[in-house]
Write a protein that holds these residues in place. Structure first.
Motif, PDB file in Angstrom:
ATOM      1  N   UNK A 187      54.152  41.682  41.260  1.00 37.21           N
ATOM      2  CA  UNK A 187      52.909  41.473  42.232  1.00 37.21           C
ATOM      3  C   UNK A 187      52.055  40.959  41.278  1.00 37.21           C
ATOM      4  N   UNK A 188      50.764  40.490  41.765  1.00 35.62           N
ATOM      5  CA  UNK A 188      49.697  39.929  41.090  1.00 35.62           C
ATOM      6  C   UNK A 188      48.307  40.780  41.676  1.00 35.62           C
ATOM      7  N   UNK A 189      47.909  41.637  40.871  1.00 36.13           N
ATOM      8  CA  UNK A 189      46.815  42.632  41.695  1.00 36.13           C
ATOM      9  C   UNK A 189      45.419  42.022  41.191  1.00 36.13           C
ATOM     10  N   UNK A 190      45.113  40.842  41.815  1.00 30.46           N
ATOM     11  CA  UNK A 190      43.903  40.450  41.835  1.00 30.46           C
ATOM     12  C   UNK A 190      43.134  40.760  42.980  1.00 30.46           C
ATOM     13  N   UNK A 191      41.901  40.436  43.019  1.00 27.33           N
ATOM     14  CA  UNK A 191      41.082  40.863  44.258  1.00 27.33           C
ATOM     15  C   UNK A 191      41.623  40.636  45.514  1.00 27.33           C
ATOM     16  N   UNK A 192      42.501  39.545  45.659  1.00 21.62           N
ATOM     17  CA  UNK A 192      43.048  39.352  47.176  1.00 21.62           C
ATOM     18  C   UNK A 192      44.208  40.049  47.340  1.00 21.62           C
ATOM     19  N   UNK A 193      44.908  40.851  46.228  1.00 26.39           N
ATOM     20  CA  UNK A 193      45.951  41.634  46.563  1.00 26.39           C
ATOM     21  C   UNK A 193      47.077  40.525  47.041  1.00 26.39           C
ATOM     22  N   UNK A 194      47.766  39.904  45.890  1.00 29.59           N
ATOM     23  CA  UNK A 194      48.677  38.654  46.122  1.00 29.59           C
ATOM     24  C   UNK A 194      50.158  39.299  45.951  1.00 29.59           C
ATOM     25  N   UNK A 195      50.620  39.680  47.045  1.00 29.21           N
ATOM     26  CA  UNK A 195      51.842  40.350  47.426  1.00 29.21           C
ATOM     27  C   UNK A 195      52.192  41.925  46.731  1.00 29.21           C
ATOM     28  N   UNK A 196      53.184  42.293  46.983  1.00 27.35           N
ATOM     29  CA  UNK A 196      53.461  43.858  46.524  1.00 27.35           C
ATOM     30  C   UNK A 196      54.655  43.802  45.748  1.00 27.35           C
ATOM     31  N   UNK A 197      55.153  44.973  45.508  1.00 26.15           N
ATOM     32  CA  UNK A 197      56.506  45.279  44.582  1.00 26.15           C
ATOM     33  C   UNK A 197      57.563  44.748  45.555  1.00 26.15           C
ATOM     34  N   UNK A 198      58.739  44.385  44.563  1.00 28.15           N
ATOM     35  CA  UNK A 198      59.912  43.723  45.493  1.00 28.15           C
ATOM     36  C   UNK A 198      60.947  45.140  45.587  1.00 28.15           C
ATOM     37  N   UNK A 199      61.751  44.744  46.670  1.00 29.36           N
ATOM     38  CA  UNK A 199      62.790  45.860  46.745  1.00 29.36           C
ATOM     39  C   UNK A 199      64.041  45.134  47.300  1.00 29.36           C
ATOM     40  N   UNK A 200      65.170  45.747  47.083  1.00 35.48           N
ATOM     41  CA  UNK A 200      66.352  45.125  47.578  1.00 35.48           C
ATOM     42  C   UNK A 200      66.477  43.676  46.884  1.00 35.48           C
ATOM     43  N   UNK A 201      66.314  43.535  45.711  1.00 33.36           N
ATOM     44  CA  UNK A 201      66.803  42.046  45.315  1.00 33.36           C
ATOM     45  C   UNK A 201      68.037  42.266  44.134  1.00 33.36           C
ATOM     46  N   UNK A 202      68.856  41.125  44.276  1.00 37.18           N
ATOM     47  CA  UNK A 202      70.031  40.853  43.539  1.00 37.18           C
ATOM     48  C   UNK A 202      69.618  39.847  42.471  1.00 37.18           C
ATOM     49  N   UNK A 203      69.708  39.870  41.146  1.00 38.27           N
ATOM     50  CA  UNK A 203      69.418  38.864  40.253  1.00 38.27           C
ATOM     51  C   UNK A 203      70.752  38.852  39.536  1.00 38.27           C
ATOM     52  N   UNK A 204      71.627  37.496  39.783  1.00 32.13           N
ATOM     53  CA  UNK A 204      73.057  37.445  39.482  1.00 32.13           C
ATOM     54  C   UNK A 204      73.439  36.044  38.995  1.00 32.13           C
ATOM     55  N   UNK A 205      74.128  36.077  37.842  1.00 34.25           N
ATOM     56  CA  UNK A 205      74.700  34.913  37.649  1.00 34.25           C
ATOM     57  C   UNK A 205      73.861  33.754  36.897  1.00 34.25           C
ATOM     58  N   UNK A 206      72.574  34.293  36.555  1.00 36.45           N
ATOM     59  CA  UNK A 206      71.679  33.018  36.165  1.00 36.45           C
ATOM     60  C   UNK A 206      71.957  32.906  34.705  1.00 36.45           C
ATOM     61  N   UNK A 207      71.618  31.651  34.190  1.00 38.89           N
ATOM     62  CA  UNK A 207      71.064  31.486  32.617  1.00 38.89           C
ATOM     63  C   UNK A 207      69.858  31.195  32.158  1.00 38.89           C
TER      64      UNK A 207
END
Length: 118
Positions: free
Chosen positions: A35-55
């Motif tokens: 997330x990017x905690x600027x004064x406009x509160x851009x997004x929150x933390x992620x949950x339930x994410x798979x990061x697989x098979x990337x180079x």
């Protein structure tokens, strides 16, 4: 994605998969969940994410700059002082990380993160 400024993939969402991508030459991180905690509160933390098979190769040329928490092959991170919960239920599996100027993996402000066979 090849030879560009900033992050290869920047995720600010939950319930998703980041699979079978090739990132080469990002100046910050290859794959970043943050997330990017600027004064406009851009997004929150992620949950339930798979990061697989990337180079991820040749990233993180900005490693070592003050305040840079995202310069890694894969970064699960956030800025301290962000109001809210942590990242949770993240699987990082079967990725190739090579030639990274900083750490291959950064994990902070997170719980229930599994790292397997990278």
């Amino acid at each position: 994605m090849e030879n560009h400024r900033a992050r290869g993939i920047l995720v600010k969402a939950s319930y998703g998969r980041i699979e079978n991508n090739r990132i080469d030459g990002s100046s910050i991180g290859g794959i970043v969940l943050a997330p990017e905690p600027f004064h406009w509160q851009e997004a929150s933390f992620s949950q339930n994410v798979v990061i697989r098979g990337n180079t991820v190769r040749n990233t993180s040329r900005q490693f070592g700059q003050p305040g840079q928490t995202q310069a890694a092959g894969i970064a699960i991170t956030g800025d301290y002082g962000w109001p809210g919960r942590n990242h949770s239920n993240i699987l990082i599996e079967e990725n190739v990380i090579d030639g990274v100027a900083g750490p291959g993996l950064i994990i902070n402000l997170a719980r229930d993160v599994r790292v397997l066979s990278n």
